[in-house]
Design an enzyme around this catalytic site. Structure first.
Site, PDB file in Angstrom:
ATOM      1  N   ASN A  10       0.844  -1.197   0.000  1.00 57.90           N
ATOM      2  CA  ASN A  10       0.000   0.000   0.000  1.00 57.90           C
ATOM      3  C   ASN A  10       0.872   1.237   0.000  1.00 57.90           C
ATOM      4  OD1 ASN A  10      -2.718  -0.754  -0.146  1.00 57.90           O
ATOM      5  ND2 ASN A  10      -2.639  -1.507   1.959  1.00 57.90           N
ATOM      6  N   ASP A  70      10.615  -7.504  -0.790  1.00 57.68           N
ATOM      7  CA  ASP A  70      11.143  -7.429   0.564  1.00 57.68           C
ATOM      8  C   ASP A  70      12.579  -6.925   0.457  1.00 57.68           C
ATOM      9  OD1 ASP A  70      10.561  -7.623   3.266  1.00 57.68           O
ATOM     10  OD2 ASP A  70      11.615  -9.519   3.472  1.00 57.68           O
ATOM     11  N   THR A  71      12.951  -6.058   1.393  1.00 62.18           N
ATOM     12  CA  THR A  71      14.269  -5.419   1.333  1.00 62.18           C
ATOM     13  C   THR A  71      14.984  -5.544   2.664  1.00 62.18           C
ATOM     14  OG1 THR A  71      13.566  -3.795  -0.311  1.00 62.18           O
ATOM     15  CG2 THR A  71      15.419  -3.168   1.058  1.00 62.18           C
ATOM     16  N   TYR A 153      17.295   3.347   6.941  1.00 62.29           N
ATOM     17  CA  TYR A 153      18.724   3.484   7.202  1.00 62.29           C
ATOM     18  C   TYR A 153      19.411   4.479   6.258  1.00 62.29           C
ATOM     19  CZ  TYR A 153      18.030  -0.818   9.885  1.00 62.29           C
ATOM     20  OH  TYR A 153      17.587  -1.765  10.788  1.00 62.29           O
TER      21      TYR A 153
HETATM   22  P1  IMP Z   1      10.609  -3.193   3.069  1.00 55.11           P
HETATM   23  O1  IMP Z   1      10.757  -4.646   2.761  1.00 55.11           O
HETATM   24  O2  IMP Z   1      10.642  -2.325   1.847  1.00 55.11           O
HETATM   25  O3  IMP Z   1       9.448  -2.906   3.970  1.00 55.11           O
HETATM   26  O4  IMP Z   1      11.914  -2.782   3.914  1.00 55.11           O
HETATM   27  C1  IMP Z   1      12.232  -3.352   5.164  1.00 55.11           C
HETATM   28  C2  IMP Z   1      13.096  -2.401   5.964  1.00 55.11           C
HETATM   29  O5  IMP Z   1      14.361  -2.219   5.342  1.00 55.11           O
HETATM   30  C3  IMP Z   1      12.510  -0.996   6.108  1.00 55.11           C
HETATM   31  O6  IMP Z   1      11.649  -0.914   7.189  1.00 55.11           O
HETATM   32  C4  IMP Z   1      13.765  -0.158   6.313  1.00 55.11           C
HETATM   33  O7  IMP Z   1      14.200  -0.224   7.659  1.00 55.11           O
HETATM   34  C5  IMP Z   1      14.777  -0.876   5.461  1.00 55.11           C
HETATM   35  N1  IMP Z   1      14.808  -0.276   4.103  1.00 55.11           N
HETATM   36  C6  IMP Z   1      14.211  -0.766   2.991  1.00 55.11           C
HETATM   37  N2  IMP Z   1      14.454   0.012   1.930  1.00 55.11           N
HETATM   38  C7  IMP Z   1      15.227   1.012   2.395  1.00 55.11           C
HETATM   39  C8  IMP Z   1      15.806   2.155   1.761  1.00 55.11           C
HETATM   40  O8  IMP Z   1      15.652   2.413   0.553  1.00 55.11           O
HETATM   41  N3  IMP Z   1      16.533   2.956   2.554  1.00 55.11           N
HETATM   42  C9  IMP Z   1      16.723   2.728   3.880  1.00 55.11           C
HETATM   43  N4  IMP Z   1      16.202   1.706   4.519  1.00 55.11           N
HETATM   44  C10 IMP Z   1      15.459   0.838   3.779  1.00 55.11           C
END
Ligand code: IMP
Length: 199
Positions: A10, A70-71, A153
């Site tokens: 979302n 996922d990141t 970060y």
């Molecule tokens: P998500 O899978 O995109 O929700 O990312 C998981 C977590 O990784 C986020 O809550 C951030 O703490 C970190 N994260 C993901 N993408 C970024 C970015 O582009 N910059 C900084 N932190 C990131």
């Protein structure tokens, strides 16, 4: 008829980013668009698993083709930590970026090797087949936060080839980021497949 794909998010920014790369050739729906307000449990121990869990959940419950991302931030000297636990590294209920960064900097205090990378994995389920796309940006962790932009970060990560953090790089980040690279690969795959069909 235009192909429709659900992006299991979302996050308006992520949706826009992907939509722009697909150039309007595929109709993208968000979780909100399909009236999904489930809190999909991210119980995997790798980015790949979590992306797939989310994509499978939507595919099984809504019967639609879809993809999920996922990141994580992977720090070499910490054996790949915080990785899949990046959002909740400092513990506690919500996602607290300040606390996460403090914990990271504390764990790296006095550590010389500050190599790190952001890695995004996208899992796509399309016509019953599963695909994965990865995007990586290499860099290092600073000793203190710099900059106000971005999120997570960003203030402590400097990508290779730059001398500023993601939080100081403004729009540049969106072009070189891990997510942009993974999305580029997804878009390349989808548009190539469509091209083949239309020939
Ligand atoms: P998500 O899978 O995109 O929700 O990312 C998981 C977590 O990784 C986020 O809550 C951030 O703490 C970190 N994260 C993901 N993408 C970024 C970015 O582009 N910059 C900084 N932190 C990131």
């Amino acid at each position: 008829m235009k192909e429709t794909l659900v992006f299991a998010t979302n996050n308006a920014h992520k949706l826009e980013e992907v939509a722009a790369m697909l150039g309007g050739r595929i109709e993208l729906l968000s979780l909100r668009d399909i009236h999904c307000d489930a809190d999909i449990p991210e119980t995997g121990t790798t980015l790949e698993e979590n992306a797939l869990i989310k994509a499978r959940y939507i595919n099984e419950h809504y019967g639609t083709d879809c993809f999920a991302d996922d990141t994580g931030l992977e720090v070499e000297a910490l054996g790949g930590e915080p990785g899949v636990y990046s959002a909740r590294y400092a513990g506690g209920p919500g996602h607290d970026s300040e606390a996460n960064m403090r914990k990271l900097l504390a764990r790296l205090e006095g550590v010389e090797n500050r190599r790190a990378r952001f890695r995004t994995v996208i899992a796509l389920i399309r016509h019953g087949q599963t695909y994965e796309f990865e995007g990586i940006v290499e860099g290092h962790i600073t000793t203190e936060p710099h900059g106000n932009g971005g999120f997570g970060y960003d203030p402590v990560f400097v990508p290779d080839g730059y001398d500023r953090t993601f939080a100081e790089l403004g729009d540049v980040k969106n072009h070189i980021s891990h997510r942009a690279r993974a999305v580029e690969r997804l878009a390349g795959f989808l548009l190539n497949e469509k091209g083949k069909k239309e020939m």
